[in-house]
Design a protein around this motif. Sequence first.
Motif, short mmCIF file in Angstrom:
data_model
loop_
_atom_site.label_atom_id
_atom_site.label_comp_id
_atom_site.label_asym_id
_atom_site.label_seq_id
_atom_site.Cartn_x
_atom_site.Cartn_y
_atom_site.Cartn_z
N GLU A 175 0.84 -1.20 0.00
CA GLU A 175 0.00 0.00 0.00
C GLU A 175 0.87 1.25 0.00
OE1 GLU A 175 -3.14 0.30 -0.36
OE2 GLU A 175 -3.80 -1.77 -0.18
N ALA A 176 1.97 1.22 0.74
CA ALA A 176 2.86 2.38 0.80
C ALA A 176 3.49 2.66 -0.56
CB ALA A 176 3.94 2.16 1.85
N ILE A 177 3.91 1.61 -1.27
CA ILE A 177 4.51 1.79 -2.59
C ILE A 177 3.47 2.31 -3.58
CG2 ILE A 177 5.48 0.54 -4.57
CD1 ILE A 177 6.94 -1.25 -2.54
N GLU A 233 9.31 -12.28 -7.57
CA GLU A 233 10.16 -11.10 -7.37
C GLU A 233 9.39 -9.85 -7.74
OE1 GLU A 233 14.78 -9.98 -8.45
OE2 GLU A 233 13.47 -10.63 -10.08
N VAL A 234 9.59 -8.79 -6.97
CA VAL A 234 9.06 -7.47 -7.32
C VAL A 234 10.22 -6.67 -7.89
CG1 VAL A 234 7.97 -5.36 -6.50
CG2 VAL A 234 7.30 -7.57 -5.53
N VAL A 235 10.09 -6.30 -9.16
CA VAL A 235 11.19 -5.64 -9.87
C VAL A 235 10.83 -4.17 -10.09
CG1 VAL A 235 12.54 -5.62 -11.99
CG2 VAL A 235 11.79 -7.80 -11.03
N THR A 236 11.77 -3.30 -9.76
CA THR A 236 11.58 -1.87 -10.01
C THR A 236 12.57 -1.41 -11.06
OG1 THR A 236 10.81 -1.48 -7.74
CG2 THR A 236 11.57 0.43 -8.99
N TRP A 237 12.03 -1.01 -12.21
CA TRP A 237 12.85 -0.49 -13.31
C TRP A 237 13.05 1.00 -13.08
CZ3 TRP A 237 14.42 -4.34 -16.56
CH2 TRP A 237 13.67 -5.52 -16.54
N ARG A 279 16.41 3.31 1.54
CA ARG A 279 16.41 3.77 2.94
C ARG A 279 14.99 3.93 3.46
NH1 ARG A 279 20.38 6.09 6.30
NH2 ARG A 279 19.51 5.97 8.39
N VAL A 280 14.11 4.50 2.63
CA VAL A 280 12.73 4.71 3.05
C VAL A 280 12.00 3.37 3.24
CG1 VAL A 280 10.49 5.58 2.30
CG2 VAL A 280 12.50 7.04 2.13
N MET A 281 12.20 2.42 2.31
CA MET A 281 11.57 1.11 2.48
C MET A 281 12.04 0.42 3.76
SD MET A 281 11.13 -0.75 -1.24
CE MET A 281 12.87 -0.71 -1.67
N SER A 282 13.32 0.55 4.06
CA SER A 282 13.86 -0.05 5.27
C SER A 282 13.28 0.62 6.50
CB SER A 282 15.39 0.06 5.28
OG SER A 282 15.97 -0.65 4.20
N ASP A 283 13.14 1.94 6.46
CA ASP A 283 12.52 2.67 7.58
C ASP A 283 11.07 2.25 7.77
OD1 ASP A 283 14.85 4.02 8.11
OD2 ASP A 283 14.21 5.92 7.23
N LEU A 284 10.36 2.06 6.65
CA LEU A 284 8.95 1.67 6.75
C LEU A 284 8.79 0.32 7.43
CD1 LEU A 284 7.60 2.72 3.22
CD2 LEU A 284 7.06 3.80 5.41
N LEU A 285 9.66 -0.63 7.10
CA LEU A 285 9.56 -1.99 7.66
C LEU A 285 10.26 -2.12 9.01
CD1 LEU A 285 10.10 -4.13 4.44
CD2 LEU A 285 8.00 -3.98 5.80
N GLY A 286 11.11 -1.16 9.34
CA GLY A 286 11.83 -1.23 10.61
C GLY A 286 13.01 -2.18 10.56
N ALA A 287 13.45 -2.56 9.38
CA ALA A 287 14.61 -3.45 9.22
C ALA A 287 15.15 -3.27 7.81
CB ALA A 287 14.20 -4.91 9.44
N ILE A 313 13.07 -7.01 -5.03
CA ILE A 313 12.88 -7.39 -3.64
C ILE A 313 11.99 -8.62 -3.58
CG2 ILE A 313 13.15 -5.03 -2.76
CD1 ILE A 313 10.11 -4.92 -2.40
N ASP A 314 12.01 -9.29 -2.45
CA ASP A 314 11.18 -10.46 -2.22
C ASP A 314 9.71 -10.04 -2.16
OD1 ASP A 314 9.75 -12.62 -1.07
OD2 ASP A 314 11.53 -13.30 0.01
N PRO A 315 8.83 -10.67 -2.94
CA PRO A 315 7.41 -10.26 -2.93
C PRO A 315 6.73 -10.44 -1.57
CG PRO A 315 7.70 -12.29 -4.18
CD PRO A 315 9.07 -11.76 -3.89
N ASP A 316 7.26 -11.33 -0.73
CA ASP A 316 6.65 -11.52 0.60
C ASP A 316 6.73 -10.25 1.45
OD1 ASP A 316 6.03 -14.12 -0.03
OD2 ASP A 316 7.76 -15.00 1.01
N LEU A 317 7.71 -9.39 1.14
CA LEU A 317 7.84 -8.15 1.91
C LEU A 317 6.63 -7.24 1.72
CD1 LEU A 317 11.59 -7.20 1.28
CD2 LEU A 317 10.59 -8.13 3.38
N LEU A 318 6.00 -7.31 0.55
CA LEU A 318 4.90 -6.41 0.25
C LEU A 318 3.71 -6.61 1.18
CD1 LEU A 318 4.76 -6.28 -3.64
CD2 LEU A 318 6.03 -4.83 -2.07
N ALA A 319 3.51 -7.83 1.63
CA ALA A 319 2.34 -8.13 2.46
C ALA A 319 2.58 -7.90 3.94
CB ALA A 319 1.90 -9.57 2.23
N GLN A 320 3.81 -7.59 4.31
CA GLN A 320 4.10 -7.41 5.73
C GLN A 320 3.43 -6.16 6.29
OE1 GLN A 320 8.13 -7.57 7.05
NE2 GLN A 320 8.62 -9.43 5.94
#
Length: 351
Positions: A106-108, A132-136, A160-168, A207-214
């Motif tokens: 949702e954030a993306i 895989e989630v691919v960003t061109w 950096r922002v994605m890492s901040d959003l997930l906390g890791a 990135i791993d697609p499983d991250l999107l659902a976290q």
Amino acid sequence: MSTVEEPDVRTWNFPRGTASVAVMVEFAGEHGVPAERILAGTGLTGRQLADPDAQIPAETELAVVRNLLREVTGVPALGVEVGRRYRISTFGIFGYACVTSPTLREAISLALRYYRLGFAFCTPIVESRPREVVTWIHHDTIPADVQQFLAERDIIAMHRVMSDLLGARVDFTRAEFGYPATDQAERLESLFGIRPQFDRAHTVFGIDPDLLAQPLPQANQPTWAVCVAQCRDLLHRRSARTGIAAEVRDRLLPGSGATGFTAPPSFDTLSRTLNVSPRTLRRHLDAAGTSYRVLLDEVRQTLAEEMLTATPLSVDDIAIRLGYAEATPFIHAFKRWTGTTPAAYRRTVRQ
């Protein structure tokens, strides 16, 4: 099967806030370069950098980038180091909307819908595949003298922002760059968790697609709804059209026809009406930081929201009045604009 999401505009030439410039000025100051040398030739002042409502043309930020590259020397991987300074708070209400989103997916999606509230010069196209989630990352339209710096800055900021959003830390599944190798491969590997590849056909990361659902640690539905509404209002204010963009937008508004509605004119028809060639019209719109597609979407979104709010028309009827052949493409477009379906939007407004 894969799905593709794009930002709401395919150009870097849009007005933006000054927070990104403030980040670069602060970075330069830490390396002994005073603000006036980084702001030279831009007309910007320290007061403007502290004003959350201040806006500047993209060309002004480019001038700051060129000053930074000239004045701050001897810093390895300058784009990487500057990109690491971009945090959620840098993006103001836009950042808070992302951090309170239910999931990274949702954030993306929100970040792409409100791309013009950020500071990127690269255009990210997100393709969700089963494994895989691919960003061109498209950076070919960025001026050559600042292209590599901005590509690295923007990608590092996204990471950096994605890492901040997930906390890791987010580990990439791939990191490829469409330009020659630098001596910073080890530095990038320490950030991405994977060895980067250079001289590739495209700049892309995965990135791993499983991250999107976290679920995000700071997800909060009421706060998210308020932040998204404020993002929408802010974007509307920033998108106030003047000159050729305003004229094109007015021409795209529907008129009356034999059926009570006339679909918006095509780009070629519009250029003939305005007595300019399609190439000239496209160039003028590019200079204004917009395009036929963006303006058409603005008009359609405004009219769709009005009809969903103030009329009993069905979604099918609204789609036809907006120039769609059927409801399905309209529903997809409305979700891209707002993050929700027309039916859900109508229910929310009525509640």
